[in-house]
Design a protein around this motif. Structure first.
Motif, PDB file in Angstrom:
ATOM      1  N   HIS A   1      29.575  26.167  47.905  1.00  0.00           N
ATOM      2  CA  HIS A   1      30.941  26.242  48.447  1.00  0.00           C
ATOM      3  C   HIS A   1      31.725  24.935  48.331  1.00  0.00           C
ATOM      4  CE1 HIS A   1      30.413  30.297  50.074  1.00  0.00           C
ATOM      5  NE2 HIS A   1      29.200  29.923  50.453  1.00  0.00           N
ATOM      6  N   THR A   2      31.299  24.047  47.470  1.00  0.00           N
ATOM      7  CA  THR A   2      32.059  22.816  47.197  1.00  0.00           C
ATOM      8  C   THR A   2      32.268  22.680  45.690  1.00  0.00           C
ATOM      9  OG1 THR A   2      29.984  21.547  47.170  1.00  0.00           O
ATOM     10  CG2 THR A   2      31.236  21.563  49.229  1.00  0.00           C
TER      11      THR A   2
ATOM     12  N   ILE B   1      25.858  24.301  50.623  1.00  0.00           N
ATOM     13  CA  ILE B   1      26.927  23.334  50.362  1.00  0.00           C
ATOM     14  C   ILE B   1      27.299  23.330  48.885  1.00  0.00           C
ATOM     15  CG2 ILE B   1      27.478  20.862  50.335  1.00  0.00           C
ATOM     16  CD1 ILE B   1      25.819  20.618  52.900  1.00  0.00           C
TER      17      ILE B   1
ATOM     18  N   LEU C   1      30.149  22.274  56.107  1.00  0.00           N
ATOM     19  CA  LEU C   1      31.171  22.592  55.105  1.00  0.00           C
ATOM     20  C   LEU C   1      32.577  22.394  55.670  1.00  0.00           C
ATOM     21  CD1 LEU C   1      29.504  25.713  53.478  1.00  0.00           C
ATOM     22  CD2 LEU C   1      30.227  23.651  52.256  1.00  0.00           C
TER      23      LEU C   1
ATOM     24  N   SER D   1      25.166  24.884  58.292  1.00  0.00           N
ATOM     25  CA  SER D   1      25.812  24.811  56.975  1.00  0.00           C
ATOM     26  C   SER D   1      27.320  24.990  57.091  1.00  0.00           C
ATOM     27  CB  SER D   1      25.239  25.885  56.047  1.00  0.00           C
ATOM     28  OG  SER D   1      23.867  25.722  55.826  1.00  0.00           O
TER      29      SER D   1
END
Length: 387
Positions: free
Chosen positions: A343-344, A340, A308, A304
């Motif tokens: 954190h996006t 994902i 990222l 992950s």
């Protein structure tokens, strides 16, 4: 340019009449007729079928001659070698897989590979004289333009500073195109997989080792030293700067199939399960083995983090997984996509999926890369820059 334009219209739109070619290309009918006659003489196209248009004089339709010749694609791996027979329209006609030769020198390996290609051609009732090109996808850092394996896989004998293209040409007498296996697979995904009509994508190969290939704004990225995508050497913590990874790379040691198996072995007697391979570890985790479950979770989180980091740099539209460990994706993919998503933001969010064409991807990709050398006027991926 006009000849290339006419040929590509016939390939993409055919069967098609001369009048329709003239309309689509904005070339005069007389010029189209002259070009068509040349292409028929070359064997690149042929006449067949009748135009059923309700108005005007019925014309004979033009067809692209995909059987003008053929090529062979080869995908070399540490445990298996796959072969693909393709026509000049980059369609796979036959495939075959054998175990990777267990030999000690690249001379013997190359000789066996040439013999296997001849055998594969004969098995499919083809004449070696019609072979136009060979494409080879191999692990390691590859100088695509020179056909050299710069730094190869430790699972292959003498796979370093090896002019593999020239050596295979010596045996079979045709041009040979060489490319990194993951990069070839990405081209295959653009041609026949989930990356069709996509301009930015990442392909992650997670198996015995770890690698990636990048498509950015329509460009296949190779990097200054042809080493773009070697993410097995990615680091995650400051302390890892001072650790010795035995040329395997930090990320590969933590999250590849071989790395996962080695980490489990390092756990000693803490698990009662039979866990000699990464596949065994995933099975043990499913059964509730605490150590296997922890290692799978760590593997998932390292993967992950790597994804990222790549998303932050590339901002891809698609991310695909392939390789042996992608077969167990249902065990870890939901957690990766959850990480994902966390954190996006809207402009960088992307879902990770598994390749649908899998092992065929590098064969499709290397066929495209090979054909562009012997059929430079044919546009297979007109919006993608391959070199």
């Amino acid at each position: 340019m006009n000849k290339s334009l006419v040929l590509n219209v016939v390939r993409q739109e055919g069967p098609i009449s001369r009048a329709q070619v003239a309309k689509k290309t904005n070339i005069t009918r007389a010029t189209v007729s002259d070009i068509v006659n040349d292409l028929i003489a070359d064997g690149a196209i042929y006449e067949g079928g009748e135009d059923n248009s309700p108005v005007g004089r019925k014309g004979i339709l033009l067809n692209y001659n995909a059987s003008l010749g053929f090529g062979v694609g080869v995908d070399i791996g540490g445990t298996k070698i796959s072969f693909g027979l393709f026509d000049v329209n980059a369609e796979l006609l036959a495939t075959k897989t054998v175990e990777t030769y267990k030999v000690v020198t690249n001379d013997i390996f190359i000789s066996l590979l040439a013999d296997s290609i001849r055998e594969f051609i004969a098995e499919n009732n083809r004449d070696l004289t019609s072979l136009q090109v060979i494409g080879i996808a191999t692990p390691g850092i590859v100088d695509y333009k020179k056909g050299i394996v710069v730094e190869g896989s430790p699972n292959l004998p003498g796979w370093e500073n090896l002019n593999l293209s020239a050596r295979i040409t010596e045996h079979l007498g045709v041009p040979v195109v060489l490319e990194n296996d993951v990069r070839a697979a990405l081209v295959g995904e653009v041609w026949k997989g989930q990356c069709q009509n996509v301009q930015s994508a990442i392909l992650l190969a997670v198996g015995t080792g770890i690698g990636s290939a990048l498509l950015m704004d329509g460009n296949i990225i190779r990097g200054f030293g042809n080493a773009a995508g070697e993410i097995g050497y990615m680091l995650f913590e400051r302390e890892q700067l001072h650790m010795n990874w035995d040329n395997k790379g930090c990320f590969e040691s933590l999250a590849s199939g071989s790395g996962l198996a080695a980490r489990m072995k390092g756990e000693g007697e803490q698990t009662a399960e039979q866990t000699e391979t990464a596949a065994d570890i995933f099975v043990a985790a499913k059964r509730g083995d605490a150590v296997a479950k922890r290692l799978v979770e760590e593997f998932t989180d390292y993967l992950s983090i790597a994804i990222l980091n790549l998303v932050s740099v590339v901002n891809p539209e698609k991310i695909l997984l392939m390789g042996g460990l992608s077969n167990a994706a249902e065990d870890y993919l939901p957690r990766i996509n959850e990480n994902i998503k966390k954190h996006t933001f809207s402009r960088t969010s992307v879902e990770v999926t598994v390749s649908e064409i899998k092992d065929l991807a590098p064969l499709y990709g290397i066929s495209i890369l090979a054909l562009r050398i012997v059929q430079p006027t044919v546009q297979f991926l007109k919006d993608i820059k391959l070199v």
